[in-house]
Structure formats: C-alpha cells, structure tokens
Design an enzyme around this catalytic site. Sequence first.
Site, PDB file in Angstrom:
ATOM      1  CB  CYS A 104       0.994   6.419   5.388  1.00  0.00           C
ATOM      2  SG  CYS A 104       1.425   5.127   4.191  1.00  0.00           S
ATOM      3  CB  CYS A 107       2.961   6.179   0.153  1.00  0.00           C
ATOM      4  SG  CYS A 107       1.881   4.778   0.502  1.00  0.00           S
ATOM      5  CB  SER A 108       0.413  10.046   1.474  1.00  0.00           C
ATOM      6  OG  SER A 108       0.086   9.725   0.141  1.00  0.00           O
ATOM      7  CB  CYS A 109      -2.238   4.810   3.340  1.00  0.00           C
ATOM      8  SG  CYS A 109      -1.409   3.838   2.069  1.00  0.00           S
TER       9      CYS A 109
HETATM   10 FE    FE Z   1       0.561   5.047   2.169  1.00  0.00          FE
END
Ligand code: FE
Length: 199
Positions: A104, A107-109
């Site tokens: 991602c 961000c950190s999906c």
């Molecule tokens: Fe994300």
Amino acid sequence: MTATAGSAGHLPPALRTEALEQLLTERGLIDPKAMNGLITTYETNIGPLNGAKVVARAWTDPEYRRRLLGDGTAAIRELGFGGFQGEHIVVVENTATTHNVVVCTLCSCYPWPVLGLPPSWYKDPAYRARVVREPRAVLSEMGLKLADDVRITVRDSTSEVRWLVLPERPSGTGHLTEEELVTLVTRDAMVGVAKVAAP
Ligand code: FE
C-alpha cells in the site's frame, strides 16, 4: 528546540492514535469499548491462518480456485471470512513465471479478515516506496530471489481494493491433505514477499 517538543506532527503514531481516539470518544463518535473489542479481535483471533485455509482450499479444489480468482470476496466469504477491511478482496495467483507482490503505497491497507494486522515492514515507508521502483531488489533483500524471466507485478492496495496472493503450491506436496497444506502457508507468501516452501 528539543526533539520532543512541538506540534502533534512530531508525536509517535501510537500517541497520535490515542489522542485521536480520545477526541472521537469525547465527541461521541466512537465507543471506546467497541474499539478495544475490535482491536483485540484482530490482534488475537484473526491472523494469517484464515488466509492459509483459503489457499489450501484453492490448492485442493479446482472449482474453488476458479471462484476465488473470479470473485475473491465471495469465495473467501464461503469459508466464513469477511467484513472490516475485507469488503473487496482481489486474489491474484503466483506461478513459476508470474509473481505478484502487494503493497500500500499510501498507507498500510491490508486484507484484515484473511491476514490479520499488517507486519511492521509492510507499513515501513522504505518498503512502500522501493517495492514499486525496484521490486526484484527488494524481494531479493527479503530473501526471495526470482529468476530474471519471472514477470513481477506490484499490486498497490487502495481504500477500495485489498489484494491477497494465492502462492504457488510447492512441488512434492501432492500427498498432503488440505489440513496439512494449511500449515505450510505463510503470511509472507500471501503478501508475495516469499514462496511457500515444501515441508
Ligand atoms: Fe493504505
């Protein structure tokens, strides 16, 4: 000026999250009890084992594999997994000649219902920036050396789509049961930064 002083922008993520949670609670926008319950559930009850069950089923049931690659969310729900952060999961298959790796960049999906919470390296800005530009080098540093003729596709997660990699079934596992195969499948293989090793 000291390193600790300054605006909220300098606070570590945990403190900023706490401040945000407090603000949302004060405004009546979230219930902290529900919030804690959700976090505990994902920290302790839901992890990569769910994804491993999906992969092992796909390895042993060609019809399921077909459904999984056609509509990941629906096929994953067949096994009872779904919900928060897994509303739209797309499954891509790794083979001897094509390799998918997930990131991602924003961000950190991450697909929580099948993999649990993301590992710290997945959230690391260096991984997020570099795997797009030089995936072969990043994978090699993480211990996965791919031959030059293997085609690498980087799958960038968004708020809309979460990716799950269906790793290649290792050779020499034809005699194993679905339950035995589950134990071979790792989180890293389902993100695409590793292969599944034969036992
Ligand atoms: Fe994300």
